[in-house]
Scaffold this motif. Sequence first.
Motif, PDB file in Angstrom:
ATOM      1  N   THR A  10       0.841  -1.181   0.000  1.00 23.81           N
ATOM      2  CA  THR A  10       0.000   0.000   0.000  1.00 23.81           C
ATOM      3  C   THR A  10       0.881   1.238   0.000  1.00 23.81           C
ATOM      4  OG1 THR A  10      -0.075   0.011   2.413  1.00 23.81           O
ATOM      5  CG2 THR A  10      -1.868  -1.150   1.273  1.00 23.81           C
ATOM      6  N   GLY A  11       0.294   2.352  -0.384  1.00 27.40           N
ATOM      7  CA  GLY A  11       0.969   3.638  -0.317  1.00 27.40           C
ATOM      8  C   GLY A  11       2.303   3.667  -1.043  1.00 27.40           C
ATOM      9  N   TYR A  12       3.321   4.141  -0.325  1.00 29.34           N
ATOM     10  CA  TYR A  12       4.650   4.304  -0.927  1.00 29.34           C
ATOM     11  C   TYR A  12       5.220   2.963  -1.399  1.00 29.34           C
ATOM     12  CZ  TYR A  12       9.389   6.179  -1.477  1.00 29.34           C
ATOM     13  OH  TYR A  12      10.597   6.559  -1.973  1.00 29.34           O
ATOM     14  N   PHE A  13       4.959   1.897  -0.660  1.00 29.05           N
ATOM     15  CA  PHE A  13       5.461   0.589  -1.066  1.00 29.05           C
ATOM     16  C   PHE A  13       4.756   0.118  -2.347  1.00 29.05           C
ATOM     17  CE2 PHE A  13       5.642  -4.200  -0.261  1.00 29.05           C
ATOM     18  CZ  PHE A  13       6.892  -4.336  -0.841  1.00 29.05           C
ATOM     19  N   ALA A  14       3.471   0.404  -2.492  1.00 29.95           N
ATOM     20  CA  ALA A  14       2.754   0.076  -3.734  1.00 29.95           C
ATOM     21  C   ALA A  14       3.396   0.820  -4.898  1.00 29.95           C
ATOM     22  CB  ALA A  14       1.280   0.451  -3.614  1.00 29.95           C
ATOM     23  N   ARG A  15       3.750   2.069  -4.684  1.00 26.96           N
ATOM     24  CA  ARG A  15       4.415   2.877  -5.721  1.00 26.96           C
ATOM     25  C   ARG A  15       5.745   2.230  -6.104  1.00 26.96           C
ATOM     26  NH1 ARG A  15       3.816   7.856  -7.711  1.00 26.96           N
ATOM     27  NH2 ARG A  15       2.074   8.207  -6.304  1.00 26.96           N
ATOM     28  N   CYS A  16       6.504   1.787  -5.110  1.00 29.64           N
ATOM     29  CA  CYS A  16       7.788   1.133  -5.348  1.00 29.64           C
ATOM     30  C   CYS A  16       7.609  -0.127  -6.202  1.00 29.64           C
ATOM     31  CB  CYS A  16       8.447   0.796  -4.010  1.00 29.64           C
ATOM     32  SG  CYS A  16       9.966  -0.181  -4.123  1.00 29.64           S
ATOM     33  N   LEU A  17       6.639  -0.964  -5.858  1.00 26.18           N
ATOM     34  CA  LEU A  17       6.409  -2.204  -6.613  1.00 26.18           C
ATOM     35  C   LEU A  17       6.066  -1.901  -8.076  1.00 26.18           C
ATOM     36  CD1 LEU A  17       4.298  -4.220  -4.000  1.00 26.18           C
ATOM     37  CD2 LEU A  17       6.725  -4.564  -4.594  1.00 26.18           C
ATOM     38  N   GLN A  18       5.227  -0.899  -8.287  1.00 24.95           N
ATOM     39  CA  GLN A  18       4.843  -0.528  -9.653  1.00 24.95           C
ATOM     40  C   GLN A  18       6.034   0.063 -10.417  1.00 24.95           C
ATOM     41  OE1 GLN A  18       0.690   1.374  -9.580  1.00 24.95           O
ATOM     42  NE2 GLN A  18       1.280   1.249  -7.426  1.00 24.95           N
ATOM     43  N   HIS A  19       6.775   0.922  -9.745  1.00 21.47           N
ATOM     44  CA  HIS A  19       7.932   1.595 -10.349  1.00 21.47           C
ATOM     45  C   HIS A  19       8.990   0.589 -10.791  1.00 21.47           C
ATOM     46  CE1 HIS A  19      10.898   5.074 -10.305  1.00 21.47           C
ATOM     47  NE2 HIS A  19      11.720   4.042 -10.224  1.00 21.47           N
ATOM     48  N   GLU A  20       9.339  -0.351  -9.908  1.00 21.63           N
ATOM     49  CA  GLU A  20      10.387  -1.331 -10.239  1.00 21.63           C
ATOM     50  C   GLU A  20       9.909  -2.319 -11.309  1.00 21.63           C
ATOM     51  OE1 GLU A  20      13.325  -0.656  -9.363  1.00 21.63           O
ATOM     52  OE2 GLU A  20      12.763   0.824  -7.870  1.00 21.63           O
ATOM     53  N   THR A  21       8.643  -2.717 -11.263  1.00 24.37           N
ATOM     54  CA  THR A  21       8.114  -3.582 -12.320  1.00 24.37           C
ATOM     55  C   THR A  21       8.173  -2.848 -13.659  1.00 24.37           C
ATOM     56  OG1 THR A  21       6.690  -4.758 -10.753  1.00 24.37           O
ATOM     57  CG2 THR A  21       6.127  -4.949 -13.080  1.00 24.37           C
ATOM     58  N   ASP A  22       7.810  -1.563 -13.657  1.00 20.78           N
ATOM     59  CA  ASP A  22       7.911  -0.757 -14.880  1.00 20.78           C
ATOM     60  C   ASP A  22       9.310  -0.835 -15.481  1.00 20.78           C
ATOM     61  OD1 ASP A  22       5.315   0.185 -15.097  1.00 20.78           O
ATOM     62  OD2 ASP A  22       5.790   2.253 -14.502  1.00 20.78           O
ATOM     63  N   HIS A  23      10.338  -0.667 -14.632  1.00 23.20           N
ATOM     64  CA  HIS A  23      11.720  -0.715 -15.130  1.00 23.20           C
ATOM     65  C   HIS A  23      11.971  -1.970 -15.964  1.00 23.20           C
ATOM     66  CE1 HIS A  23      14.024   2.625 -13.627  1.00 23.20           C
ATOM     67  NE2 HIS A  23      13.575   2.449 -12.395  1.00 23.20           N
ATOM     68  N   LEU A  24      11.500  -3.099 -15.464  1.00 19.24           N
ATOM     69  CA  LEU A  24      11.796  -4.382 -16.114  1.00 19.24           C
ATOM     70  C   LEU A  24      11.050  -4.563 -17.429  1.00 19.24           C
ATOM     71  CD1 LEU A  24      11.993  -6.615 -12.939  1.00 19.24           C
ATOM     72  CD2 LEU A  24      13.870  -5.592 -14.230  1.00 19.24           C
ATOM     73  N   TYR A  25      10.088  -3.685 -17.681  1.00 17.98           N
ATOM     74  CA  TYR A  25       9.362  -3.721 -18.951  1.00 17.98           C
ATOM     75  C   TYR A  25       9.669  -2.491 -19.802  1.00 17.98           C
ATOM     76  CZ  TYR A  25       7.148  -7.840 -17.131  1.00 17.98           C
ATOM     77  OH  TYR A  25       6.950  -9.109 -16.635  1.00 17.98           O
ATOM     78  N   GLY A  26      10.777  -1.807 -19.446  1.00 13.34           N
ATOM     79  CA  GLY A  26      11.288  -0.733 -20.290  1.00 13.34           C
ATOM     80  C   GLY A  26      10.737   0.655 -20.036  1.00 13.34           C
ATOM     81  N   TYR A  27      10.092   0.882 -18.896  1.00 10.59           N
ATOM     82  CA  TYR A  27       9.538   2.199 -18.605  1.00 10.59           C
ATOM     83  C   TYR A  27      10.232   2.853 -17.429  1.00 10.59           C
ATOM     84  CZ  TYR A  27       5.556   0.727 -21.441  1.00 10.59           C
ATOM     85  OH  TYR A  27       4.766   0.279 -22.463  1.00 10.59           O
ATOM     86  N   LEU A  28      10.459   4.165 -17.556  1.00  7.88           N
ATOM     87  CA  LEU A  28      10.863   5.001 -16.433  1.00  7.88           C
ATOM     88  C   LEU A  28       9.633   5.775 -15.997  1.00  7.88           C
ATOM     89  CD1 LEU A  28      14.217   6.507 -17.764  1.00  7.88           C
ATOM     90  CD2 LEU A  28      13.946   4.681 -16.080  1.00  7.88           C
ATOM     91  N   TYR A  29       9.624   6.241 -14.770  1.00  5.55           N
ATOM     92  CA  TYR A  29       8.442   6.986 -14.320  1.00  5.55           C
ATOM     93  C   TYR A  29       8.189   8.206 -15.187  1.00  5.55           C
ATOM     94  CZ  TYR A  29      10.740  10.923 -11.954  1.00  5.55           C
ATOM     95  OH  TYR A  29      11.443  12.060 -11.676  1.00  5.55           O
ATOM     96  N   ILE A  30       9.242   8.818 -15.723  1.00  2.00           N
ATOM     97  CA  ILE A  30       9.042  10.013 -16.543  1.00  2.00           C
ATOM     98  C   ILE A  30       8.317   9.690 -17.857  1.00  2.00           C
ATOM     99  CG2 ILE A  30      10.950  11.309 -15.520  1.00  2.00           C
ATOM    100  CD1 ILE A  30      12.625  10.627 -18.004  1.00  2.00           C
ATOM    101  N   ASP A  31       8.339   8.419 -18.273  1.00  2.00           N
ATOM    102  CA  ASP A  31       7.598   8.026 -19.473  1.00  2.00           C
ATOM    103  C   ASP A  31       6.091   8.106 -19.249  1.00  2.00           C
ATOM    104  OD1 ASP A  31       9.982   7.423 -20.838  1.00  2.00           O
ATOM    105  OD2 ASP A  31       9.985   5.372 -20.039  1.00  2.00           O
ATOM    106  N   ARG A  32       5.664   8.135 -17.994  1.00  2.00           N
ATOM    107  CA  ARG A  32       4.234   8.183 -17.657  1.00  2.00           C
ATOM    108  C   ARG A  32       3.751   9.605 -17.366  1.00  2.00           C
ATOM    109  NH1 ARG A  32       2.131   3.272 -17.363  1.00  2.00           N
ATOM    110  NH2 ARG A  32       3.448   1.479 -16.920  1.00  2.00           N
ATOM    111  N   LEU A  33       4.652  10.579 -17.484  1.00  2.00           N
ATOM    112  CA  LEU A  33       4.306  11.976 -17.223  1.00  2.00           C
ATOM    113  C   LEU A  33       3.800  12.661 -18.489  1.00  2.00           C
ATOM    114  CD1 LEU A  33       7.475  13.043 -15.166  1.00  2.00           C
ATOM    115  CD2 LEU A  33       5.213  12.449 -14.257  1.00  2.00           C
ATOM    116  N   SER A  34       3.121  13.795 -18.290  1.00  3.42           N
ATOM    117  CA  SER A  34       2.762  14.636 -19.432  1.00  3.42           C
ATOM    118  C   SER A  34       4.061  15.167 -20.051  1.00  3.42           C
ATOM    119  CB  SER A  34       1.893  15.810 -18.970  1.00  3.42           C
ATOM    120  OG  SER A  34       2.682  16.702 -18.180  1.00  3.42           O
ATOM    121  N   LYS A  35       3.989  15.645 -21.280  1.00  2.00           N
ATOM    122  CA  LYS A  35       5.193  16.183 -21.938  1.00  2.00           C
ATOM    123  C   LYS A  35       5.806  17.307 -21.116  1.00  2.00           C
ATOM    124  CE  LYS A  35       4.464  15.130 -26.783  1.00  2.00           C
ATOM    125  NZ  LYS A  35       4.259  15.663 -28.128  1.00  2.00           N
TER     126      LYS A  35
END
Length: 158
Positions: free
Chosen positions: A110-135
């Motif tokens: 939950t919370g910050y740890f949920a963010r961490c799990l999503q963020h690190e999984t993203d890395h392994l599929y080729g995404y950085l958090y900035i790829d999910r931001l508006s331009k």
Amino acid sequence: MTEFDEKLAQLVDDMFASQRTAEGVGLAANQIGVDLKVFVYDCMDDEGVRHVGHICNPVLDELPADRRVLDDSNEGCLSVPTAYAELARPDYAVVRGVDMKGNPVAIQGTGYFARCLQHETDHLYGYLYIDRLSKRDRKDALRQMAEGTPRYPVVAND
């Protein structure tokens, strides 16, 4: 990943050491140039509970709409040093995969740890958090990184 051997166990140990040195809360193998789907984490949740572990071949559960409550907290990344931006992510996450011995695991946070799990999984599929931001927000984050001055104080993960 299909080989669950001593080499993988050593990689996980090395990744924890790298993550601690960088004062991060998570680290994906591809961030250190290793092409394997594994990440480590040492992260607090919003209730102050510390979660420490690793997961191989992670897959993020799709949350039903009634479980999807967005949290638009700030996010940063060791791969985008000194840059932070608000990013809406679900405040609950479940990641399924296997441990370093090949045993099935499901990690929920939950919370910050949920963010961490999503963020690190993203890395392994080729995404950085900035790829999910508006331009505009992405441009701002890249400018922060280029300037090299953190917008928010860095908090050590002790």
